[in-house]
Design an enzyme around this catalytic site. Structure first.
Site, short mmCIF file in Angstrom:
data_model
loop_
_atom_site.label_atom_id
_atom_site.label_comp_id
_atom_site.label_asym_id
_atom_site.label_seq_id
_atom_site.Cartn_x
_atom_site.Cartn_y
_atom_site.Cartn_z
CG LEU A 57 -5.21 -1.26 5.22
CD1 LEU A 57 -4.14 -2.46 6.30
CD2 LEU A 57 -6.09 -0.85 6.62
N GLY A 58 -2.03 2.07 4.00
CA GLY A 58 -1.08 3.13 4.25
C GLY A 58 0.55 2.88 2.92
N GLY A 60 4.46 2.93 2.62
CA GLY A 60 5.84 3.20 2.87
C GLY A 60 7.48 3.38 2.17
N GLY A 62 9.14 2.10 -0.40
CA GLY A 62 9.02 1.49 -0.79
C GLY A 62 7.72 0.41 -1.15
N GLY A 63 6.79 0.40 -0.84
CA GLY A 63 5.63 -0.30 -0.69
C GLY A 63 4.44 0.19 0.10
CB THR A 64 0.80 0.04 -1.11
OG1 THR A 64 1.72 0.74 -1.95
CG2 THR A 64 -0.63 0.62 -0.98
CB VAL A 65 0.39 -1.79 4.07
CG1 VAL A 65 -0.13 -2.83 4.59
CG2 VAL A 65 1.57 -1.86 4.45
CE LYS A 80 6.39 -3.25 4.71
NZ LYS A 80 6.90 -3.06 6.23
CG ASP A 179 12.76 2.35 11.54
OD1 ASP A 179 12.96 3.00 11.57
OD2 ASP A 179 12.15 1.81 10.16
N1 LIG Z 1 -0.67 -5.52 9.51
C1 LIG Z 1 -1.31 -3.96 9.40
N2 LIG Z 1 -2.76 -4.55 9.67
C2 LIG Z 1 -3.18 -2.84 9.24
N3 LIG Z 1 -2.16 -0.89 8.84
C3 LIG Z 1 -1.44 -1.37 8.78
C4 LIG Z 1 -0.24 -3.25 8.79
N4 LIG Z 1 0.96 -3.02 8.35
C5 LIG Z 1 0.82 -1.65 8.32
N5 LIG Z 1 0.10 -0.95 8.38
C6 LIG Z 1 -0.44 0.51 8.31
O1 LIG Z 1 0.09 1.23 6.74
C7 LIG Z 1 1.31 1.95 6.98
C8 LIG Z 1 2.70 2.10 6.12
O2 LIG Z 1 3.48 0.74 6.67
P1 LIG Z 1 5.07 0.52 6.23
O3 LIG Z 1 5.49 -0.03 7.03
O4 LIG Z 1 4.89 -0.05 4.75
O5 LIG Z 1 5.47 1.80 5.99
P2 LIG Z 1 5.88 3.00 7.17
O6 LIG Z 1 6.40 1.58 9.02
O7 LIG Z 1 4.20 3.84 7.91
O8 LIG Z 1 7.00 3.51 6.86
P3 LIG Z 1 8.47 2.90 5.93
O9 LIG Z 1 8.76 2.50 5.05
O10 LIG Z 1 9.02 5.16 5.73
O11 LIG Z 1 9.15 2.46 7.59
C9 LIG Z 1 1.51 1.75 8.10
O12 LIG Z 1 1.49 3.02 8.84
C10 LIG Z 1 0.13 1.65 9.12
O13 LIG Z 1 -0.97 2.71 8.63
#
Ligand SMILES: Nc1ncnc2c1ncn2[C@@H]1O[C@H](COP(=O)(O)OP(=O)(O)OP(=O)(O)O)[C@@H](O)[C@H]1O
Length: 345
Positions: A57-58, A60, A62-65, A80, A179
């Protein structure tokens, strides 16, 4: 802007990195969290091997969702995975805070596991802290804005109201999010907008004559573009005396304006968002009215109340919940949000 001022800004922008911490190897039991959020909708996930990876899904810091499904029930979740060694303090903090929260305005966490998600590279990735989260179909507000570019005021009003309700809940349990930005606001098919990502959040403790914000591990990071003046330049804006709650209000004001203008609103369209540019824009930049030209008086006033540089004059979440831009939001705002996001243009 003089060279002297530039140098002063750069000094104030130095990040305080968290000291390295070691996460106990089984810090979190591989079982659903004890909060009522998990018990009310308990998915019965006993282990990460109960989950099947569907897609990414994305990513960020330090990690992957991942989008995952429960092998037995077919229910869909977001998983996550925060890799160990990236920022263990942030991962632990996120787990701790997610175990406290239970609100329809905060993305639900059904369980936290400490281990490897076998579906990724067959395991062997060194492991991490894995959060089984509510799946939010439309992804983040950042994803929505990439698709729609700009949002109409009544849709923004609906989004802002949900975020304010989420912040009201968080601040009520003494959590400062720190944040708030489009990629941390998630949207589902029902038009619900929920706050996610507690990696840099703080828990506020009362002490002495005024409430102080304490950060147990010294980590003071966040996304600087959405940071308030008192966080970016505490010396000038007396940030040391601020409890941090109104910092979330500033960030929400930036998000609201970004939804309206279709780009990061505090710097010009062609400007590079480096530290010094952002610092100048946030601490000394243009006034709100010149950015949200043509907006309704209610929206302009709402943004002004959020983006008051002096944190003592900035409105609180409670005050903003009764602002006309929020209270006048159309009854069918949620349905509009869904149909607007779902529409192709
Ligand atoms: N519960 C969820 N349902 C659907 N998509 C999600 C969910 N959580 C995260 N995502 C997707 O994954 C992406 C990455 O999320 P993550 O919280 O790891 O990092 P981020 O907020 O984008 O970046 P950072 O780590 O820099 O704050 C999000 O921008 C969103 O598009």
């Amino acid at each position: 802007m003089t060279l002297v001022r530039e140098r002063r800004h750069q000094e104030a922008l130095r990040l305080i990195l968290p000291p390295p911490t070691t996460l106990p190897h089984r810090a979190v039991n591989p079982s659903p969290l004890s909060s009522s959020s998990s018990s009310s909708n308990s998915p019965g996930i006993d282990s990460l091997s109960d989950l099947k990876k569907l897609s990414v899904l994305g990513r960020g810091n330090g990690g992957t969702v991942y989008k995952v499904s429960h092998k037995q029930t077919g229910s869909v979740y977001a998983l996550k995975v925060l890799r160990f060694g990236e920022d263990d303090a942030a991962a632990t903090r996120e787990a701790e805070i997610l175990q406290r929260v239970d609100s329809e305005y905060i993305v639900r966490c059904f369980g936290v596991f400490n281990g490897e998600f076998p579906e990724v590279d067959g395991g062997g990735g060194g492991g991490g802290l894995c959060f089984v989260m509510e799946y939010m179909d439309y992804g983040s507000l950042h994803d929505v804005l990439r698709k729609k570019k700009r949002l109409p005021e009544h849709v923004i009003s609906c989004i802002v109201r949900s975020v304010l309700k989420g912040l009201e809940y968080l601040h009520g349990i003494q959590v400062v999010h720190r944040d708030i930005k489009p990629s941390n606001l998630l949207v589902n098919l029902r038009g619900h907008v929920k706050i996610a990502d507690f990696g840099v959040s703080w828990v506020v403790n009362s002490g002495g004559d005024h409430t102080r914000c304490t950060c147990t591990d010294g980590s003071c990071m966040g996304t600087c573009a959405y940071m308030s003046p008192e966080r970016l330049d505490p010396e000038r804006w007396d940030g040391g005396r601020c409890d941090g709650f109104v910092g979330d209000v500033w960030s929400l004001g930036v998000v609201a304006m970004e939804c309206y203008v279709g780009r990061f609103p505090l710097i010009g369209p062609g400007q590079k968002p480096d530290w010094v540019t952002l610092m100048c824009a946030i601490c000394f930049g243009e006034n709100v009215e010149s950015v949200v030209k043509m907006a309704s008086p209610e929206f302009e006033s709402f943004c002004q109340r959020c983006l008051e540089r002096d944190w003592r004059k900035r409105r609180t979440v409670e005050e903003l919940l009764s602002h006309p831009f929020v209270t006048n939001s159309e009854i069918n705002g949620v349905e509009d949000l869904v149909s607007y996001i779902a529409s192709s243009n």
